[in-house]
Design an enzyme around this catalytic site. Structure first.
Site, PDB file in Angstrom:
ATOM      1  CE1 TYR A  59      -4.363   1.408   0.403  1.00  0.00           C
ATOM      2  CE2 TYR A  59      -3.046   3.168   1.334  1.00  0.00           C
ATOM      3  CZ  TYR A  59      -4.237   2.719   0.804  1.00  0.00           C
ATOM      4  OH  TYR A  59      -5.298   3.598   0.673  1.00  0.00           O
ATOM      5  CE1 TYR A 109      -5.379   6.300  -1.590  1.00  0.00           C
ATOM      6  CE2 TYR A 109      -7.329   7.661  -1.872  1.00  0.00           C
ATOM      7  CZ  TYR A 109      -6.492   6.916  -1.061  1.00  0.00           C
ATOM      8  OH  TYR A 109      -6.777   6.790   0.277  1.00  0.00           O
TER       9      TYR A 109
END
Ligand SMILES: [Zn+2]
Lengths: 138, 389
Positions: free
Chosen positions: B293, B343
């Site tokens: 991440y 994103y």
């Protein structure tokens, strides 16, 4: 009276008392009355002994700088940039998130001694801030 | 004896919308596009979907999406909390449901007009005094209002302790931007990044610069989880789910776990690592590629340590050795990641994880047996290991 820009904390059962202390000029730390453990941020129960009974102590306001960040963007109305946000290890042993004032960004350093100054907004709202400790080198 | 969830389920379909800065359509429409694309990818009818899982931050409710794509009876619908920390958590809930027979085919989705609509870090307001609101109120009055400010506080401490430099963060940003050059979906496609560009970019929240931040994107992504047997009968090579876990540890806050004794590691990610390795029976040496991440570059370096690819403080050395690059020890975010593709709150990193198992990444490393994917950093999180059938 000047317009207030600052987002005010909601005042609930678990935190309102802390802001009332600040309004009266004190930096409070919650304390378990059963096992005496200090805790921050405030919570309704002691994680150590599970007692719901608590009072608080007033911090000396002295501490050392644990970490910091200097904020440049985005710039929210009312705040002065660069804005120095710090974590302070209070000498009582708890940690507190605050703003460093009366200090140039290039003079901020890890471990520097700091002391509390109670900041007051034009609308009368008070919150604890910190500045480099006076006479710390002595 | 192997864990009862190991290899019982697989990712059988992935679906993505176009990624943009202004979709011009609703978030429901993006979620539906992504879901239908995942069904099409798998070769499974939307009417066969009987479970929907998303993030609490997602505006599209499960039944809205179900109706929109023509699903029938639902046996599972839920949302997972904590921002990007939900990413592989959605997969865990799907896996538990499918492995236990509660549901057969589950769609995990995230769709957001993350640039043109509600942007992240716009502050919190409200009238109801919840414990969550009180949590944020220790930071908001001081002007600490954005994810960058919260992450920077930890990153600064970590970098100071271990001598991590701006150039190290830049290496992460550049590695992922390089991957984006072969991925036409990526925001960074056709926009290479040099160290000079990186260092010259504006300081946002020291020590983090503009290029240390992920994108803001309009788009959607859906992941279809089904049983291993069913996945073998569908169109795509299954990405077997070897292990998937959620993890939150003592002193956990959302983004602001500032009150733990040590601030230079990620305890929740270390727990996720321990649990996912246990469940899968694998260790760091078995992992050939990763989609860690990456809302911020500093998080990648810290996670290399959390997942045991190196010791504490050695993440920067791996990065300096080129570990994250295509011919490195651990090719990471080969689609560009949240930093340089889009994103979609980590969901697009799970999609790339499945591609790496299928062998269809636009930057496909050789011999990928296992891929590690993680959820949001600095929040209650999770980890996923995908493997070859
Ligand atoms: Zn106690």
């Amino acid at each position: 009276m000047a317009q207030s820009f600052r987002m005010k904390p909601p005042m609930g059962e678990d935190n309102g008392w802390w802001w009332q202390e600040a309004a009266e000029g004190r930096l409070a730390i919650q304390r378990c009355t059963q096992c005496q453990t200090l805790r921050h941020p405030p919570r309704p129960v002691c994680g150590e002994c599970h007692s719901f009974d608590w009072d608080h102590v007033t911090a000396s306001g002295r501490g050392t700088l644990c970490s910091f960040t200097i904020l440049h963007h985005p710039q929210f109305p009312g705040f002065d940039y660069p804005l120095i946000i710090i974590l302070v290890d209070l000498e009582e042993g708890t940690r507190f998130t605050s703003q460093l004032v009366n200090c140039a960004p290039e003079d901020v350093s890890f471990g520097m001694p700091v002391e509390m100054v109670m900041h007051e907004d034009p609308d009368g709202f008070r919150l604890p801030m910190f500045q480099p400790a006076k006479g710390a080198a002595a | 004896m192997s864990h009862f969830l190991k290899d019982k389920t697989a990712i059988a379909g992935i679906g993505l919308t176009e990624f943009s800065k202004k979709s011009g359509v609703s978030e429901l429409s993006l979620a539906a596009q992504a879901t239908l694309a995942a069904c099409e990818d798998a070769g499974l009818q939307p009417s066969e979907i009987d479970g929907f899982i998303s993030y609490t931050l997602d505006s599209t409710d499960e039944i809205e999406l179900a109706r929109t794509v023509g699903a029938n009876d639902l046996k599972l619908f839920t949302k997972v909390n904590y921002g990007g920390g939900a990413a592989v958590g959605t997969i865990l809930h799907a896996v538990m449901a499918v492995a236990s027979g509660v549901a057969d085919n589950v769609i995990c989705y995230r769709a957001m007009n993350g640039r043109s609509g509600q942007r992240m870090g716009q502050g919190i307001s409200g009238q109801i005094v919840s414990s969550d609101l009180i949590h944020w109120s220790w930071y908001m009055p001081y002007g600490m209002l954005t994810p960058g400010s919260w992450i920077a506080m930890i990153a600064n401490k970590y970098m100071h302790h271990y001598g991590v430099t701006s150039e190290d963060l830049g290496r992460v940003a550049i590695s992922q931007r390089n991957y984006a050059q072969t991925n036409p979906r990526a925001f960074g496609y056709g926009k290479p990044l040099t160290m000079e560009d990186y260092l010259a970019s504006k300081m946002v929240a020291e020590p983090l610069r503009l290029y240390d931040f992920c994108q803001e994107t309009d788009g959607g992504c859906a992941i279809l989880v089904t049983s291993a047997e069913r996945a073998r009968d569908l169109k795509q090579k299954p990405a077997m789910i070897r292990g998937v876990v959620q993890a939150s540890t003592q002193g956990q806050e959302q983004m602001t776990s500032f009150y733990r004794e040590e601030l230079d590691s990620l305890p929740e990610m270390e727990l996720a690592a321990r649990l996912v390795y246990q469940q899968s029976g694998l260790g760091p040496d078995d992992i050939n590629a990763a989609c860690l991440y990456d809302a911020f570059t500093s998080e990648i370096i810290m996670q290399l340590e959390s997942f045991g690819f190196c010791g504490r403080g050695e993440g920067k050395d791996l990065v300096r050795d080129g570990a994250l690059d295509i011919d490195g020890r651990l090719p990471n975010n080969t689609h560009g990641g949240l930093l340089s593709e889009a994103y979609i709150h980590g969901m697009n990193n799970i999609a790339e994880g499945a591609r790496l198992i299928r062998g269809t990444s636009t930057n496909q490393p050789k011999g990928v047996e296992h891929v590690l994917v993680s959820s949001g950093v600095g929040v209650p999180t999770g980890a996923l290991i995908l493997g070859q059938d």
